[in-house]
Design a protein around this motif. Structure first.
Motif, PDB file in Angstrom:
ATOM      1  N   GLY A   3      -6.064  21.859  37.575  1.00  0.00           N
ATOM      2  CA  GLY A   3      -7.176  21.293  37.031  1.00  0.00           C
ATOM      3  C   GLY A   3      -7.386  22.026  35.384  1.00  0.00           C
ATOM      4  N   GLU A   4      -7.104  22.977  35.785  1.00  0.00           N
ATOM      5  CA  GLU A   4      -7.912  24.423  35.080  1.00  0.00           C
ATOM      6  C   GLU A   4      -8.751  23.824  34.175  1.00  0.00           C
ATOM      7  OE1 GLU A   4      -5.495  27.485  33.766  1.00  0.00           O
ATOM      8  OE2 GLU A   4      -4.370  27.790  35.755  1.00  0.00           O
ATOM      9  N   GLY A   5      -9.873  24.022  34.193  1.00  0.00           N
ATOM     10  CA  GLY A   5     -10.865  23.653  33.052  1.00  0.00           C
ATOM     11  C   GLY A   5     -10.726  24.355  32.009  1.00  0.00           C
ATOM     12  N   VAL A   6     -11.348  24.087  30.744  1.00  0.00           N
ATOM     13  CA  VAL A   6     -11.610  24.795  29.514  1.00  0.00           C
ATOM     14  C   VAL A   6     -12.784  25.957  29.858  1.00  0.00           C
ATOM     15  CG1 VAL A   6     -12.246  24.781  27.233  1.00  0.00           C
ATOM     16  CG2 VAL A   6     -10.799  22.834  28.026  1.00  0.00           C
ATOM     17  N   PRO A   7     -12.170  27.024  29.789  1.00  0.00           N
ATOM     18  CA  PRO A   7     -13.459  28.321  29.735  1.00  0.00           C
ATOM     19  C   PRO A   7     -14.504  28.394  28.700  1.00  0.00           C
ATOM     20  CG  PRO A   7     -11.266  29.145  28.888  1.00  0.00           C
ATOM     21  CD  PRO A   7     -11.153  27.797  29.026  1.00  0.00           C
ATOM     22  N   ALA A   8     -15.585  28.788  29.016  1.00  0.00           N
ATOM     23  CA  ALA A   8     -16.560  28.922  28.179  1.00  0.00           C
ATOM     24  C   ALA A   8     -16.350  30.224  27.164  1.00  0.00           C
ATOM     25  CB  ALA A   8     -18.140  29.355  28.847  1.00  0.00           C
ATOM     26  N   GLU A   9     -16.899  30.163  25.926  1.00  0.00           N
ATOM     27  CA  GLU A   9     -16.929  31.147  25.141  1.00  0.00           C
ATOM     28  C   GLU A   9     -15.451  31.535  24.443  1.00  0.00           C
ATOM     29  OE1 GLU A   9     -19.573  31.790  23.624  1.00  0.00           O
ATOM     30  OE2 GLU A   9     -21.037  31.134  25.223  1.00  0.00           O
ATOM     31  N   VAL A  10     -14.418  30.754  24.735  1.00  0.00           N
ATOM     32  CA  VAL A  10     -13.174  31.091  24.444  1.00  0.00           C
ATOM     33  C   VAL A  10     -12.640  29.898  23.527  1.00  0.00           C
ATOM     34  CG1 VAL A  10     -10.682  31.475  25.212  1.00  0.00           C
ATOM     35  CG2 VAL A  10     -12.737  32.435  26.455  1.00  0.00           C
ATOM     36  N   PRO A  11     -12.283  29.901  22.351  1.00  0.00           N
ATOM     37  CA  PRO A  11     -11.768  28.663  21.643  1.00  0.00           C
ATOM     38  C   PRO A  11     -10.200  28.176  22.438  1.00  0.00           C
ATOM     39  CG  PRO A  11     -12.336  30.440  20.036  1.00  0.00           C
ATOM     40  CD  PRO A  11     -12.511  31.025  21.409  1.00  0.00           C
ATOM     41  N   THR A  12     -10.404  26.887  22.839  1.00  0.00           N
ATOM     42  CA  THR A  12      -9.138  26.404  23.533  1.00  0.00           C
ATOM     43  C   THR A  12      -8.747  25.126  22.795  1.00  0.00           C
ATOM     44  OG1 THR A  12     -10.314  27.225  25.486  1.00  0.00           O
ATOM     45  CG2 THR A  12      -8.191  25.708  25.783  1.00  0.00           C
ATOM     46  N   MET A  13      -7.242  25.237  22.506  1.00  0.00           N
ATOM     47  CA  MET A  13      -6.729  24.061  21.912  1.00  0.00           C
ATOM     48  C   MET A  13      -6.405  23.061  23.017  1.00  0.00           C
ATOM     49  SD  MET A  13      -5.087  22.900  18.985  1.00  0.00           S
ATOM     50  CE  MET A  13      -4.819  23.952  17.822  1.00  0.00           C
ATOM     51  N   VAL A  14      -6.775  21.738  22.596  1.00  0.00           N
ATOM     52  CA  VAL A  14      -6.614  20.669  23.621  1.00  0.00           C
ATOM     53  C   VAL A  14      -5.793  19.459  23.003  1.00  0.00           C
ATOM     54  CG1 VAL A  14      -7.668  19.223  25.190  1.00  0.00           C
ATOM     55  CG2 VAL A  14      -8.372  21.628  25.391  1.00  0.00           C
ATOM     56  N   GLU A  15      -4.788  18.921  23.393  1.00  0.00           N
ATOM     57  CA  GLU A  15      -4.171  17.750  22.746  1.00  0.00           C
ATOM     58  C   GLU A  15      -5.455  16.411  23.388  1.00  0.00           C
ATOM     59  OE1 GLU A  15      -0.356  17.179  23.757  1.00  0.00           O
ATOM     60  OE2 GLU A  15       0.479  18.605  22.345  1.00  0.00           O
ATOM     61  N   LEU A  16      -5.561  15.895  22.175  1.00  0.00           N
ATOM     62  CA  LEU A  16      -6.707  14.512  22.422  1.00  0.00           C
ATOM     63  C   LEU A  16      -5.786  13.349  22.059  1.00  0.00           C
ATOM     64  CD1 LEU A  16     -10.129  16.019  21.345  1.00  0.00           C
ATOM     65  CD2 LEU A  16      -9.210  15.800  23.780  1.00  0.00           C
ATOM     66  N   SER A  17      -6.193  12.311  22.622  1.00  0.00           N
ATOM     67  CA  SER A  17      -5.681  11.008  21.880  1.00  0.00           C
ATOM     68  C   SER A  17      -6.359  10.783  20.349  1.00  0.00           C
ATOM     69  CB  SER A  17      -6.041   9.637  22.886  1.00  0.00           C
ATOM     70  OG  SER A  17      -5.282   8.702  22.240  1.00  0.00           O
ATOM     71  N   ALA A  18      -5.304  10.453  19.427  1.00  0.00           N
ATOM     72  CA  ALA A  18      -5.699  10.261  18.054  1.00  0.00           C
ATOM     73  C   ALA A  18      -6.250   8.744  18.180  1.00  0.00           C
ATOM     74  CB  ALA A  18      -4.481  10.211  17.272  1.00  0.00           C
ATOM     75  N   ARG A  19      -5.904   8.093  19.013  1.00  0.00           N
ATOM     76  CA  ARG A  19      -6.244   6.456  18.777  1.00  0.00           C
ATOM     77  C   ARG A  19      -7.389   6.168  19.882  1.00  0.00           C
ATOM     78  NH1 ARG A  19      -2.258   3.431  16.216  1.00  0.00           N
ATOM     79  NH2 ARG A  19      -0.599   4.856  15.383  1.00  0.00           N
ATOM     80  N   GLU A  20      -7.352   6.656  21.107  1.00  0.00           N
ATOM     81  CA  GLU A  20      -8.317   5.927  22.189  1.00  0.00           C
ATOM     82  C   GLU A  20      -9.470   7.106  22.239  1.00  0.00           C
ATOM     83  OE1 GLU A  20      -7.533   3.619  23.633  1.00  0.00           O
ATOM     84  OE2 GLU A  20      -5.222   3.580  22.728  1.00  0.00           O
ATOM     85  N   ILE A  21     -10.670   6.632  23.245  1.00  0.00           N
ATOM     86  CA  ILE A  21     -11.750   7.597  23.355  1.00  0.00           C
ATOM     87  C   ILE A  21     -11.318   8.461  24.412  1.00  0.00           C
ATOM     88  CG2 ILE A  21     -14.049   7.367  24.188  1.00  0.00           C
ATOM     89  CD1 ILE A  21     -14.093   4.362  23.298  1.00  0.00           C
ATOM     90  N   ASN A  22     -11.864   9.781  24.149  1.00  0.00           N
ATOM     91  CA  ASN A  22     -11.459  10.817  24.981  1.00  0.00           C
ATOM     92  C   ASN A  22     -12.752  11.263  25.528  1.00  0.00           C
ATOM     93  OD1 ASN A  22      -8.441  11.628  24.014  1.00  0.00           O
ATOM     94  ND2 ASN A  22      -9.796  11.493  22.194  1.00  0.00           N
TER      95      ASN A  22
END
Length: 256
Positions: free
Chosen positions: A22-41
């Motif tokens: 699942g693992e989610g994005v942790p608080a207070e830690v900058p985290t790189m995440v791939e997002l869709s360049a065209r769609e709504i995330n």
């Protein structure tokens, strides 16, 4: 769709004395995440979201409501051709009073849902509250039911850990997920099970009681016990995690 009956689940639970195998994005830690360049995330907070900050100059737009935020990279028209951002951009989310820093990397993929992780203390508290006053065997059954439906509480740590497992020559077995329930000392593993035979095959829970599957196994559930040639099914295994030194276990299975 086939469903587990209460009786069939109960008979799969081992008593504590039999626990041998699942693992989610942790608080207070900058985290790189791939997002869709065209769609709504979509960004999901496991509680109340109170702010969403991003740079419009970097081509981002978005808004939030309740526990959800929606962000999108804007397109530019150049020479009659639409172009999308390729530059990563910071997105700051205030969720449950903590700040989450997402470095959104625009990528040519479908829309993404980003889940923010609870803090360690919040995770443990929520898990203990969910399982307290529940006998250990009932906790195992609850996890199996959640796994069967494919929906877990946000306080569980759900990890995709696909790995082939050698169990016997008649089966192709692949571990699909591992779910950690911090604070109550339990772990669930889900498996894809496929028959290699050209004849019908009957599965029993006993074949999963092996060190290749896990240790301190509390319960095993099989979705379909009878497989046609080359047919697949799912199996779920709940095991007891090793307790840290000095930890105590209560009758309801929680650590103290």
């Amino acid at each position: 769709m086939k469903k587990f009956s209460p009786l069939s689940i109960c008979c799969l639970v081992l008593t504590t004395g039999q626990a041998v195998a699942g693992e989610g994005v942790p608080a207070e830690v900058p985290t790189m995440v791939e997002l869709s360049a065209r769609e709504i995330n979509r960004i999901v907070c496991p509680g109340q979201m109170t702010d969403l900050i991003f740079s419009e100059e970097k081509g981002l737009t978005g808004h939030f409501a309740g526990s959800n935020a929606f962000v999108k990279f804007t397109a530019e028209e150049m020479g009659g051709k639409r172009t999308y951002s390729t530059e990563p951009s910071e997105i700051y989310v205030v969720c449950n009073g903590s700040v989450y820093t997402i470095i959104g990397a625009p990528t040519e993929i479908d829309a993404v849902t980003v889940r923010l992780a609870l803090s360690k203390s919040e995770t443990v508290e929520k898990n203990i509250a969910r399982h307290k006053n529940m006998p250990l065997e009932k906790q195992a059954l609850q996890l199996i039911k959640e796994a069967y439906g494919g929906v877990f509480p946000s306080s569980y740590q759900v990890m995709d850990k696909r790995e082939p497992v050698h169990l016997c020559p008649d089966l192709d077995l692949v571990r699909q997920q591992v779910v950690e329930i911090e604070g109550v000392g339990l772990r669930l593993k889900s498996f894809s099970v496929t028959s290699r035979l050209d004849t019908d095959l009957e599965l029993t829970e006993k074949i999963f009681l092996t060190a290749a599957i896990g240790s301190s196994i509390l319960a095993v559930a099989i979705e379909d016990h009878f497989l046609k040639p080359k047919q697949s099914t799912r199996a779920f295994v709940v095991e007891r995690k090793e307790l840290p030194a000095g930890a105590m276990t209560t009758l309801d299975g929680t650590e103290r």
